[in-house]
Design a protein around this motif. Sequence first.
Motif, short mmCIF file in Angstrom:
data_model
loop_
_atom_site.label_atom_id
_atom_site.label_comp_id
_atom_site.label_asym_id
_atom_site.label_seq_id
_atom_site.Cartn_x
_atom_site.Cartn_y
_atom_site.Cartn_z
N ASP A 215 1.07 -1.23 0.02
CA ASP A 215 -0.54 0.09 -0.11
C ASP A 215 1.24 1.12 -0.18
OD1 ASP A 215 -1.74 2.15 0.56
OD2 ASP A 215 -3.50 0.91 1.27
N LEU A 216 0.91 2.11 -0.66
CA LEU A 216 1.75 3.24 -1.22
C LEU A 216 1.11 4.20 -0.24
CD1 LEU A 216 2.07 3.14 -5.04
CD2 LEU A 216 3.87 2.28 -3.45
N ILE A 217 0.21 4.54 0.41
CA ILE A 217 -0.52 5.09 1.17
C ILE A 217 -0.17 4.70 2.22
CG2 ILE A 217 -2.29 6.44 1.79
CD1 ILE A 217 -3.77 5.95 -0.55
N THR A 218 -0.31 3.77 2.99
CA THR A 218 -0.12 3.02 4.74
C THR A 218 1.26 2.24 5.11
OG1 THR A 218 -1.03 0.48 4.10
CG2 THR A 218 -2.52 2.52 5.11
N LYS A 219 1.72 2.40 3.57
CA LYS A 219 3.55 2.00 3.41
C LYS A 219 3.16 -0.09 4.17
CE LYS A 219 4.20 5.70 2.20
NZ LYS A 219 5.24 6.21 0.71
N LYS A 220 2.01 -0.28 4.45
CA LYS A 220 2.24 -1.50 4.67
C LYS A 220 2.18 -2.40 3.70
CE LYS A 220 1.61 0.16 9.24
NZ LYS A 220 2.61 -1.06 10.15
N SER A 221 2.21 -4.41 3.43
CA SER A 221 2.89 -4.85 2.85
C SER A 221 1.62 -5.96 2.93
CB SER A 221 3.88 -5.16 3.01
OG SER A 221 4.68 -4.30 1.99
N THR A 222 0.96 -6.54 2.19
CA THR A 222 -0.06 -7.59 2.57
C THR A 222 0.55 -9.61 1.59
OG1 THR A 222 -1.67 -6.81 0.96
CG2 THR A 222 -1.85 -6.82 3.39
N ILE A 223 0.24 -10.10 2.28
CA ILE A 223 0.91 -11.06 0.84
C ILE A 223 -0.22 -12.27 1.54
CG2 ILE A 223 2.17 -12.99 0.63
CD1 ILE A 223 4.07 -11.91 3.07
N PRO A 224 -1.11 -12.10 0.22
CA PRO A 224 -1.98 -13.14 -0.45
C PRO A 224 -1.67 -14.68 -0.02
CG PRO A 224 -1.76 -11.84 -2.00
CD PRO A 224 -0.58 -11.48 -1.41
N LYS A 225 -2.96 -15.20 0.49
CA LYS A 225 -2.60 -16.83 0.67
C LYS A 225 -2.98 -17.06 -0.51
CE LYS A 225 -4.27 -16.26 5.29
NZ LYS A 225 -4.68 -16.86 6.69
N ILE A 226 -1.95 -17.45 -1.24
CA ILE A 226 -1.66 -17.89 -2.83
C ILE A 226 -1.41 -19.30 -2.97
CG2 ILE A 226 -3.86 -16.64 -3.57
CD1 ILE A 226 -0.91 -14.85 -4.96
N ALA A 227 -1.61 -20.13 -3.80
CA ALA A 227 -0.69 -21.19 -3.61
C ALA A 227 0.25 -21.39 -4.28
CB ALA A 227 -1.22 -22.49 -4.38
N GLU A 228 1.94 -22.48 -3.72
CA GLU A 228 3.24 -22.07 -4.60
C GLU A 228 3.80 -23.17 -5.57
OE1 GLU A 228 7.11 -20.43 -3.03
OE2 GLU A 228 5.74 -20.19 -1.11
N THR A 229 4.69 -23.02 -5.76
CA THR A 229 5.09 -24.57 -5.44
C THR A 229 6.71 -24.38 -4.81
OG1 THR A 229 4.02 -25.76 -7.21
CG2 THR A 229 6.35 -26.49 -6.99
N PRO A 230 6.98 -24.10 -3.90
CA PRO A 230 8.15 -23.73 -3.16
C PRO A 230 9.38 -25.27 -3.57
CG PRO A 230 6.11 -24.51 -1.37
CD PRO A 230 6.36 -24.43 -2.72
N PRO A 231 10.82 -24.24 -3.90
CA PRO A 231 11.10 -22.46 -3.59
C PRO A 231 10.85 -21.56 -4.52
CG PRO A 231 12.47 -23.43 -4.08
CD PRO A 231 11.85 -24.28 -4.74
N LEU A 232 9.89 -22.26 -5.85
CA LEU A 232 10.20 -22.07 -7.44
C LEU A 232 8.74 -20.28 -7.27
CD1 LEU A 232 9.73 -24.84 -9.38
CD2 LEU A 232 11.85 -23.66 -8.31
N GLY A 233 7.80 -20.10 -6.61
CA GLY A 233 7.61 -18.49 -6.16
C GLY A 233 6.69 -18.14 -7.26
N HIS A 234 6.60 -17.20 -7.40
CA HIS A 234 5.65 -16.47 -8.05
C HIS A 234 6.53 -15.43 -9.13
CE1 HIS A 234 2.18 -16.93 -4.69
NE2 HIS A 234 2.44 -18.41 -6.06
N GLN A 235 6.23 -15.04 -10.42
CA GLN A 235 6.32 -13.66 -11.12
C GLN A 235 5.62 -13.11 -11.50
OE1 GLN A 235 8.65 -16.80 -13.47
NE2 GLN A 235 8.09 -15.16 -14.76
#
Length: 414
Positions: A215-235
């Motif tokens: 969030d560019l206003i509050t300067k807080k990050s959120t990490i959606p609870k979405i699946a991944e294949t460790p350790p390959l992650g997303h892009q």
Amino acid sequence: MTDPAAPRSSARTPISLGSAGRWLAPVLSIVGLLVVALITLNLLQGGVPFSSSNGNGNGNGNVGPDQTPAPSNVVIVPPEVVTLKGSIVYAKAGNIWVQTGKDAKQLTKGGDDSMPSWSPDGKSIYFIRTAGGNGRWPAGGIVRDYALTTPSVMQVNADGSGDPARVLSGKVTINGRTWHAWIREPVVSPDGTTLAMVSDRPDPSRSDVVLQLYDLITKKSTIPKIAETPPLGHQDPTWRPDGKALLYVRNSRNGARGAPAIYRLDVAKGKANALTGPGYLEPAYSPDGRYVAATKTSSFGNDLVILDAGNGRELMRLTNDGSSWAPVWSPIGDSIAFLHIQGQIVDLKLIRLDGDAPNWTVKDVTSLTEVSGLDGSSRPDWFVPADQLPAPTPTPVQTAAPSLSGGSASAAPQ
């Protein structure tokens, strides 16, 4: 939101190593992080054909002798280049460039910049800058310093005025230990409030490089609870024009081969569903949100396709050379810019579409740069001022995506 401070489910009870464990454990931790980082970096930058052509018809055609790219401070725009509305931003030699028509202007210098994208109003550009520094790893009463290269999200005025400003730093300090987190591919939501990126902030020892929202206003990050294949992650995060959905790529593996697939996140609900099966990455929405240009990977290389944004069905193949990737749709909707490699030189090309969607034909393919040696791991981005855009078309109600291996699918968010 995932609590990044919570222990990961894969954590194991540590084995006692006696006095040696006081120094061995942190060393092994660093080595493990480096291995994961290298694997992730390879995947995030993989899938583009950075190999020279041999002229055998397997991707680049008969290109003749190798050519020498233009110097690092030069971008060559062919004199016959088509007239384009708006401006395209890209990276060359680690610097950010903006091309408007036949004029290409260098915005940054230093050779440490990549992955540019436009702000929604076109007044500034977000990008990644890496900078050197010092890390610290105290263990067993000994403090060890080491060289550290840290990425940050930066913002620079599109007209080149002023100095770039830091938006978010990748430096991480926890319990007296200082190292860096990966931050890649920053893209801002259409309303200008949220930065999507892939990162392992705030604690790389507990996270892979996954989709995050800042969030560019509050300067807080959120990490959606979405699946991944460790350790390959997303892009490859990409906003839908209405800001209600976000496409991204979930990296996976099929034996020794990568198997990336495009997923769609309902931002409000925090739920994600598969849009495609394996073999697709680098999605880019059409201006009306009905279609997606993407890179299709195969054993023959990389080519561009157009997908139905509702169900992921492949509607059209745009290239068949095995040497094209990183599409970006014109905000006008009538053309797609992309990266293309010939020999070992990457340039920007343009496909112009003729006819009505989804029954387009390729009108022509032209070069926007020549022998310029652009950075192949940085996707271009395109901005057109509002007064040059056609009347907007509402994002339609979309059909359900097919059920795919690796994730379930449901109707697209409204």
